[in-house]
Write a protein that holds these residues in place. Structure first.
Motif: not given
Length: 156
Positions: A56-83
């Protein structure tokens, strides 16, 4: 603790589910898929609660990245490439044990365990590329097949 001034513990549920459902299961198996048994005939567990805590300690520190305008869809805030990315401030800094009494990452020696000047071993081959950081310099050296003085082999 470092960033928020409070003690928190890694979520063990995710580690337990990965170990139990998606990787090694609850009991050790023989190569033919039959359960391994101890001397008293009982099945042998693949991991203990200490293993779950360490995993469980090896999975610590992960946080969500914001979406990048040049890859993800404009209507979502999810980063689908490397979230996810690792935030070092939230990462558990201590060694994590593996299931066999060692530590995760033990395949590489620590720098402190290396022989002093071990990279200068007899028979080692080196290319002298100079101090230029320009790519064309490296390409010229590569294409000329190491002229006299550009290559050396240590003999003693």
């Amino acid at each position: 603790w470092r960033s928020q001034g409070r003690v928190s513990f890694a979520d063990e549920n995710f580690a337990r589910e990965v170990m139990q459902l998606f990787s090694i299961g609850l009991i050790m198996l023989n190569p033919d898929g039959t359960p391994q048994l101890d001397v008293s005939g009982k099945t042998i567990s693949t991991y203990s609660n200490n293993d779950i805590t360490s995993y469980a300690r090896s999975w610590t520190g992960f946080v969500r990245q914001t979406a990048r305008a040049n890859i993800e869809e404009a209507n979502t805030r999810e980063n689908k490439v490397d979230p996810m990315k690792i935030n070092a401030d939230y990462r558990d800094p201590f060694p994590k044990t593996d299931l066999y009494g060692g530590f995760i990452g033990d395949k590489y020696p620590l720098c402190s365990d290396m022989i002093k000047d071990g990279f200068l071993s007899k028979g080692s081959s080196y290319r002298l590329l100079g101090s230029s950081f320009e790519p064309d310099f490296y390409m010229r050296v590569w294409l000329t097949e190491a002229e006299e003085g550009d290559h050396m082999i240590l003999s003693e």
